[in-house]
Write an enzyme that holds these catalytic residues in place. Structure first.
Site, PDB file in Angstrom:
ATOM      1  N   GLY A 147     -24.391  21.583  48.059  1.00 56.10           N
ATOM      2  CA  GLY A 147     -24.906  21.253  46.735  1.00 56.10           C
ATOM      3  C   GLY A 147     -26.365  20.867  46.768  1.00 56.10           C
ATOM      4  O   GLY A 147     -27.045  21.081  47.769  1.00 56.10           O
ATOM      5  N   ASN A 148     -26.849  20.340  45.674  1.00 52.62           N
ATOM      6  CA  ASN A 148     -28.241  19.890  45.619  1.00 52.62           C
ATOM      7  C   ASN A 148     -28.338  18.665  44.719  1.00 52.62           C
ATOM      8  O   ASN A 148     -27.356  18.231  44.131  1.00 52.62           O
ATOM      9  CB  ASN A 148     -29.147  21.028  45.138  1.00 52.62           C
ATOM     10  CG  ASN A 148     -28.796  21.492  43.748  1.00 52.62           C
ATOM     11  OD1 ASN A 148     -28.958  20.768  42.781  1.00 52.62           O
ATOM     12  ND2 ASN A 148     -28.267  22.719  43.657  1.00 52.62           N
ATOM     13  N   HIS A 149     -29.532  18.111  44.619  1.00 50.02           N
ATOM     14  CA  HIS A 149     -29.723  16.809  43.955  1.00 50.02           C
ATOM     15  C   HIS A 149     -29.973  16.898  42.460  1.00 50.02           C
ATOM     16  O   HIS A 149     -30.311  15.896  41.850  1.00 50.02           O
ATOM     17  CB  HIS A 149     -30.885  16.071  44.613  1.00 50.02           C
ATOM     18  CG  HIS A 149     -30.603  15.624  46.007  1.00 50.02           C
ATOM     19  ND1 HIS A 149     -29.633  14.696  46.298  1.00 50.02           N
ATOM     20  CD2 HIS A 149     -31.139  15.988  47.192  1.00 50.02           C
ATOM     21  CE1 HIS A 149     -29.608  14.496  47.607  1.00 50.02           C
ATOM     22  NE2 HIS A 149     -30.510  15.280  48.176  1.00 50.02           N
ATOM     23  N   SER A 150     -29.844  18.076  41.864  1.00 48.33           N
ATOM     24  CA  SER A 150     -30.159  18.181  40.440  1.00 48.33           C
ATOM     25  C   SER A 150     -29.228  17.300  39.601  1.00 48.33           C
ATOM     26  O   SER A 150     -28.010  17.348  39.751  1.00 48.33           O
ATOM     27  CB  SER A 150     -30.047  19.634  39.983  1.00 48.33           C
ATOM     28  OG  SER A 150     -30.300  19.708  38.602  1.00 48.33           O
ATOM     29  N   ALA A 190     -30.464  24.203  38.904  1.00 45.82           N
ATOM     30  CA  ALA A 190     -30.789  24.444  40.307  1.00 45.82           C
ATOM     31  C   ALA A 190     -29.644  25.267  40.891  1.00 45.82           C
ATOM     32  O   ALA A 190     -28.536  24.748  41.096  1.00 45.82           O
ATOM     33  CB  ALA A 190     -30.945  23.128  41.054  1.00 45.82           C
TER      34      ALA A 190
END
Ligand code: C5P
Length: 223
Positions: free
Chosen positions: A29-32, A96
Site C-alpha cells: 500500500g501507500n500513505h495516501s 495514489a
C-alpha cells in the site's frame, strides 16, 4: 468559486491509495489519506457538480451529496473509473495508484520460511490516467482529464515531462518530501496545463487547491 459554475456538470474523482494483495491478510500500500481527493469532491459538489468519488481505502466521512464507490486495488479502481467516465465533463485522478501488484495471487497466508528469503514477483498495473486519455471520447469540448504527480525535485521540469507523457489536460504537481502533503490538511502545488500554463497555488487548505483546479477545469469547459 463558490458560485454554481459546475452546475449541470458530471465529474468523476479518484481518491485514496490502492492496496495490492500479497496474500489474504497482507498488501502493498501507500500513505495516501484521500484528503485531497475528498476536498476535490466536496468543493465540486459545493459548486453544483454531480460528483462520483471512487475511493480506495479511505477512512473519511462520505461527502454530502456525493456518490462514493469504494474500491481496493488498482485494477478495481481502473474498472470503476472507466465504467463511470462516459459522459463525464471531467475526470480527476487524485488517487495514489500502485504501479505494481504481486503477480501471483496467493490464496492462503504465506508461512514463515525459517529465515529464507521470500520473493514476491511484481506485475505492472495499468496506467489508468494514460488509458483515460487514450480512450477519451471525441466530442467538443471534450472531457477534461486531470492528473496528480508528486515530485521531490525539479518540480516544474519533471511535471512538464509527465504532463506530456500522460497526455492529460492538467497536472497538479506537489512537492513532496520533508513531511509535506501526505496525511496533512494543507497542500502546496503548481497546476500545469497544456500550452505551457503554470498556476502556482501557495500552501493552504486542500480545499483551496481543489478550488483552483475547478477554476481551471471550468475555464477549459467553457472554453
Ligand atoms: O506516474 P505517476 O504515478 O507519478 O502519475 C501519477 C498520476 O497518474 C496520478 O494522477 C495517478 O492517479 C495516476 N496513475 C494512474 N495509474 C497508475 C499510476 C498512476 O492512473 N498505475
Amino acid at each position: 468559486e463558490n458560485s454554481n459554475d459546475l452546475s449541470g456538470r458530471r465529474i468523476v474523482i479518484s481518491a485514496g491509495g490502492t492496496r495490492e494483495a500479497i496474500d489474504p491478510v497482507r498488501y502493498i500500500g501507500n500513505h495516501s489519506s484521500g484528503k485531497q481527493g475528498y476536498a476535490l469532491a466536496r468543493t465540486a459538489a459545493a459548486r453544483g457538480a454531480q460528483v462520483t468519488l471512487v475511493a480506495a481505502n479511505v477512512s473519511l466521512p462520505d461527502p454530502a451529496g456525493v456518490e462514493v464507490v469504494p474500491v481496493t486495488s488498482a485494477v478495481e479502481l481502473g474498472e470503476a473509473v472507466q465504467e463511470r467516465r462516459s459522459g463525464a465533463d471531467a475526470v480527476v485522478m487524485a488517487a495514489a495508484v500502485a504501479d505494481f501488484r504481486p503477480s501471483s495471487s496467493v490464496g492462503s497466508k504465506i508461512k514463515k520460511s525459517g529465515g529464507e528469503p521470500v520473493p514476491i514477483g511484481l506485475a505492472e498495473n495499468p496506467d489508468i490516467l494514460a488509458e483515460l486519455v487514450r480512450t477519451r471520447p471525441e466530442r467538443a469540448p471534450g472531457q477534461t482529464v486531470v492528473g496528480f504527480a508528486a515530485e521531490t525535485d525539479d518540480v516544474i521540469a519533471n511535471g512538464r515531462a509527465k504532463l506530456e507523457r500522460k497526455g492529460c489536460d492538467l497536472l497538479v504537481v506537489n512537492q513532496v518530501g520533508q513531511g509535506r502533503a501526505f496525511g496533512t490538511d494543507d497542500n502546496q502545488a503548481v497546476i500545469l496545463g497544456t500550452g505551457g500554463s503554470a498556476t502556482e497555488v501557495p500552501n493552504g487548505p486542500k480545499e483551496d487547491l481543489a478550488d483552483r483546479v475547478w477554476d481551471l477545469v471550468v475555464e477549459r469547459l467553457t472554453g
